[in-house]
Write an enzyme that holds these catalytic residues in place. Structure first.
Site, mmCIF file in Angstrom:
data_model
loop_
_atom_site.group_PDB
_atom_site.id
_atom_site.type_symbol
_atom_site.label_atom_id
_atom_site.label_comp_id
_atom_site.label_asym_id
_atom_site.label_seq_id
_atom_site.Cartn_x
_atom_site.Cartn_y
_atom_site.Cartn_z
ATOM 1 C CG ASN A 1 0.324 -9.800 0.097
ATOM 2 O OD1 ASN A 1 -0.910 -9.754 0.043
ATOM 3 N ND2 ASN A 1 1.070 -8.716 0.152
ATOM 4 N N GLY A 2 -1.580 -11.677 -2.072
ATOM 5 C CA GLY A 2 -2.136 -11.248 -3.356
ATOM 6 C C GLY A 2 -3.278 -12.174 -3.759
ATOM 7 C CE LYS B 1 -1.749 2.023 8.692
ATOM 8 N NZ LYS B 1 -2.976 2.797 8.876
ATOM 9 C CD GLU C 1 -10.576 10.162 7.745
ATOM 10 O OE1 GLU C 1 -11.078 9.675 6.729
ATOM 11 O OE2 GLU C 1 -9.736 9.558 8.416
ATOM 12 C CE LYS D 1 -10.201 6.867 10.445
ATOM 13 N NZ LYS D 1 -9.238 7.109 9.407
ATOM 14 C CG HIS E 1 -32.962 17.318 0.060
ATOM 15 N ND1 HIS E 1 -34.033 17.991 -0.501
ATOM 16 C CD2 HIS E 1 -32.027 18.267 0.325
ATOM 17 C CE1 HIS E 1 -33.745 19.280 -0.604
ATOM 18 N NE2 HIS E 1 -32.540 19.467 -0.105
ATOM 19 N NE ARG F 1 1.945 -6.099 4.590
ATOM 20 C CZ ARG F 1 2.266 -5.148 3.728
ATOM 21 N NH1 ARG F 1 2.871 -4.069 4.161
ATOM 22 N NH2 ARG F 1 2.002 -5.268 2.455
ATOM 23 C CD1 TRP G 1 -7.752 -8.480 6.356
ATOM 24 C CD2 TRP G 1 -7.840 -8.730 4.132
ATOM 25 N NE1 TRP G 1 -8.865 -7.813 5.896
ATOM 26 C CE2 TRP G 1 -8.941 -7.955 4.535
ATOM 27 C CE3 TRP G 1 -7.698 -9.023 2.782
ATOM 28 C CZ2 TRP G 1 -9.890 -7.469 3.639
ATOM 29 C CZ3 TRP G 1 -8.645 -8.529 1.888
ATOM 30 C CH2 TRP G 1 -9.729 -7.770 2.327
ATOM 31 C CD GLU H 1 -11.132 2.783 9.833
ATOM 32 O OE1 GLU H 1 -10.730 3.933 9.653
ATOM 33 O OE2 GLU H 1 -10.610 1.810 9.270
HETATM 34 C C1 F6R Z 1 -9.215 4.123 7.169
HETATM 35 C C2 F6R Z 1 -8.071 3.631 6.439
HETATM 36 C C3 F6R Z 1 -8.269 3.216 5.035
HETATM 37 C C4 F6R Z 1 -7.064 3.643 4.195
HETATM 38 C C5 F6R Z 1 -7.195 3.086 2.769
HETATM 39 C C6 F6R Z 1 -6.072 3.567 1.878
HETATM 40 O O1 F6R Z 1 -8.858 4.520 8.455
HETATM 41 O O2 F6R Z 1 -6.998 3.548 6.965
HETATM 42 O O3 F6R Z 1 -9.453 3.716 4.514
HETATM 43 O O4 F6R Z 1 -6.995 5.028 4.180
HETATM 44 O O5 F6R Z 1 -7.182 1.692 2.805
HETATM 45 O O6 F6R Z 1 -4.827 3.206 2.400
HETATM 46 P P1 F6R Z 1 -3.522 3.900 1.895
HETATM 47 O O7 F6R Z 1 -3.552 5.309 2.349
HETATM 48 O O8 F6R Z 1 -2.395 3.122 2.492
HETATM 49 O O9 F6R Z 1 -3.549 3.814 0.394
#
Ligand code: F6R
Length: 590
Positions: free
Chosen positions: A98-99, A585, A468, A472, A491, A26, A72, A475
């Site tokens: 957190n926030g 995350k 996607e 991937k 274009h 997190r 974070w 990131e």
């Molecule tokens: C990319 C990734 C992020 C999440 C996004 C939404 O690999 O993991 O783009 O998809 O932060 O997260 P959730 O699904 O938890 O709302």
């Protein structure tokens, strides 16, 4: 994003350290712990990962009350001074947060001529507790809560009280108890390691935990009865090679079976015919990978439904003037169920009279609480920051929900829906066939790792897969990458083609093979290298051949080589695949 843990138990310090390790996904730029002693609160904090905190805290005496935080950064750079916990100037309160405290500048002015030790918004809370302390910690906490604007999950130690206090507004917070102690945490899966009964703290609540149990109040001080449930015990173990991401990709076949079972056992869509026929527009709202799954589901289901399918990025949906009324259904897609933008979007839909439908991996999440209906995607705990198996399970769940919506509206026959259910059974095996070729993908990744830019292209239902794949790759490898509808390259973007650029063409629809072949030729003619992901090959591209599946479910298979490609490319470049730089995350701030 940011993880909080608090423990009242024997060995609270070492248990908090263990929990922070589990919460590290997190946020992982700095971390700290506050331990209650007889006559003081000791704070230990450091820049870096939990391993650095473990090192710093080697030999530190135990306590039976502790709070911890893994950060974070939002306000203030990454450094030890900005790491949590923060002490009040009189050292009687320690705070983790957190926030975002949105009015922290105004609060700092209100605090007058005091010297802050950090650049954070969070430290303000410790100072406010000292300033407004009236001899009763809970009363003071409520006074402070009413001054704060923004999102917050806050845990507080108060000197001489063998308790932990907490506040929750918008950011996630759960409490739990067991025979061994009382705990609080940002995450249900993490606390389930310690607690046999768990309750989600309601939005806008103040909490006191002690050896006597849990007390919860709203911000006016009225008691709230905690709603305890038995959490599912979650295992959180990396794969044999030490990574979560590869293990999570290899779980996809199994998780897809569970996602389908989850849809069936959960009773399907659960809308009445009258309700289903009322909708004129269906939003699919999410962020990042969850947005891409909305894009994908909309693109695959468009031909099945006589209703506008509108995929929208959650942060855009909140402030854009998207029309919502009783004729709108919104699928809010989120693995964590805690993504602030997606939860705010759900609140907006509900406030305007639309029907909210959470598609999430976490049934006890803020999103599930904010929505009228919830479908669990059954992907199991996902700990690599880059989402993989949750994406495939979102696609499975959304495909089935949207097809059933078509049945209720009369645009899909019950027979076609039954056929989709049957065809979806073939998907796990098709994914397993792709996984069997992971060594081939790893070889291609050697070349991709040498590129300065990678473009992913696809037409119609393959374009979201390209999005996607691109997300991937960028990131976790940090290689510049973009996704385009294949016909769009000519274009403008063709100007970027040269020898150290790679183009990955995704093509699952044989009817569009010829068109994609032209796009491939256009890029290779300009010196770029091309790879293809398709059930067939192209003369000018190095192929990764995937099984042919029903077009409605093809994306659940075709994304898998791209997930593997990102993984192996990042590994080749020596990246930390599970914890990419600058990311975390569960993004709980807007
Ligand atoms: C990319 C990734 C992020 C999440 C996004 C939404 O690999 O993991 O783009 O998809 O932060 O997260 P959730 O699904 O938890 O709302």
């Amino acid at each position: 994003m940011c993880g909080i843990f608090g423990a009242i138990c024997d060995g609270a310090v070492s248990n908090t350290l263990k929990a922070l390790k589990l919460l590290e996904y997190r946020g992982y730029d700095s971390a700290g712990i506050a331990a209650l002693r007889n006559d003081k609160i000791d704070v230990y904090k450091t820049e870096g990962r939990i391993a650095a905190l473990q090192e710093l805290m080697r030999g530190v005496p135990e306590s039976d009350v502790a709070i911890g935080h893994t950060r974070w950064a939002t306000h203030g750079s990454v450094c030890t001074a900005n790491a949590h916990p923060f002490l009040s100037p009189d050292k009687k309160f320690a705070v983790v947060h957190n926030g975002i405290i949105e009015n922290h500048l105004q609060l700092k002015r209100e605090l007058g001529n005091v010297r802050f030790t950090s650049q954070t918004d969070s430290e303000t809370v410790a100072y406010l507790l000292e300033k407004y302390f009236d001899g009763d910690v809970m009363r003071t906490l409520l006074t402070v809560a009413r001054k704060l604007q923004g999102s917050f999950a806050i845990a507080v130690l108060a000197l001489c009280e063998r308790k932990i206090y907490a506040l929750r507004s918008k950011s996630p917070l759960v409490v739990g108890t067991s025979a061994d102690g009382v705990f609080l945490c940002s995450d249900v899966r993490c606390i389930s390691r310690w607690a046999s009964r768990v309750a989600v703290c309601p939005d806008g609540s103040a909490v006191e935990i002690s050896a006597d149990g849990v007390r919860i109040f709203d911000f006016s001080g009225a008691p709230i009865q905690p709603d305890f449930f038995v959490p599912e015990r979650a295992e959180q173990a990396a794969g044999a090679n030490g990574d979560f991401m590869l293990k999570e990709i290899f779980e996809i076949p199994h998780r897809l079976r569970l996602a389908k079972q989850g849809y069936v056992n959960g009773g399907g869509l659960r809308l009445s015919v009258a309700e289903a026929r009322r909708f004129r527009r269906v939003y699919l709202i999410g962020c990042g990978t969850a947005h891409n799954s909305g894009l994908q589901a909309a693109s695959s289901a468009r031909r099945l439904l006589d209703v506008d399918l509108l995929p929208v990025v959650a942060s855009e949906f909140i402030y854009g003037d998207y029309p919502v009324g009783a004729d709108a259904l919104a699928f809010l897609i989120s693995q964590s169920g805690e993504t602030a933008d997606t939860v705010r979007a759900a609140e907006r839909v509900a406030s305007l009279g639309g029907v909210t439908y959470a598609v999430t991996n976490t049934s006890e999440s803020s999103l599930a609480f904010a929505c009228k209906y919830t479908a669990n995607i059954c992907a199991g705990g996902e700990y690599a920051v880059a989402s993989t198996k949750a994406y495939n399970c979102q696609l499975m769940t959304l495909a089935l929900l949207l097809s059933e919506l078509g049945v209720l509206r009369g645009s899909v026959t019950a027979q076609s829906h039954a056929e989709l259910l049957r065809n979806s059974d073939a998907v796990p095996d098709a994914v397993a066939q792709v996984l069997d070729k992971s060594a081939d993908v790893a070889r291609l990744a050697e070349e991709v790792a040498r590129c300065k830019a990678v473009f992913f292209i696809g037409r119609t239902t393959d374009y979201p897969t390209a999005c996607e794949g691109s997300l991937k790759l960028k990131e976790i490898s940090y290689i510049h990458s973009e996704a385009y509808p294949a016909g769009e390259l000519k274009h403008g973007t063709l100007a970027l083609m040269e020898s150290d650029v790679c183009v990955v063409a995704v093509s699952t629809d044989p009817a569009l093979k010829g068109k994609t072949a032209s796009s491939v030729t256009e890029v290779t003619a300009r010196g770029a290298r091309a790879l293809s992901v398709a059930p067939y090959t192209f003369p000018d591209a190095t192929p990764l051949v995937i099984p042919q599946t029903d077009p409605f479910v093809a994306a659940m298979v075709s994304v898998v080589p791209l997930q593997l490609l990102a993984y192996y490319t990042a590994k080749r470049l020596g990246r930390d695949v599970d914890k990419p730089r600058h990311l975390a995350k569960s993004v709980t701030v807007e």
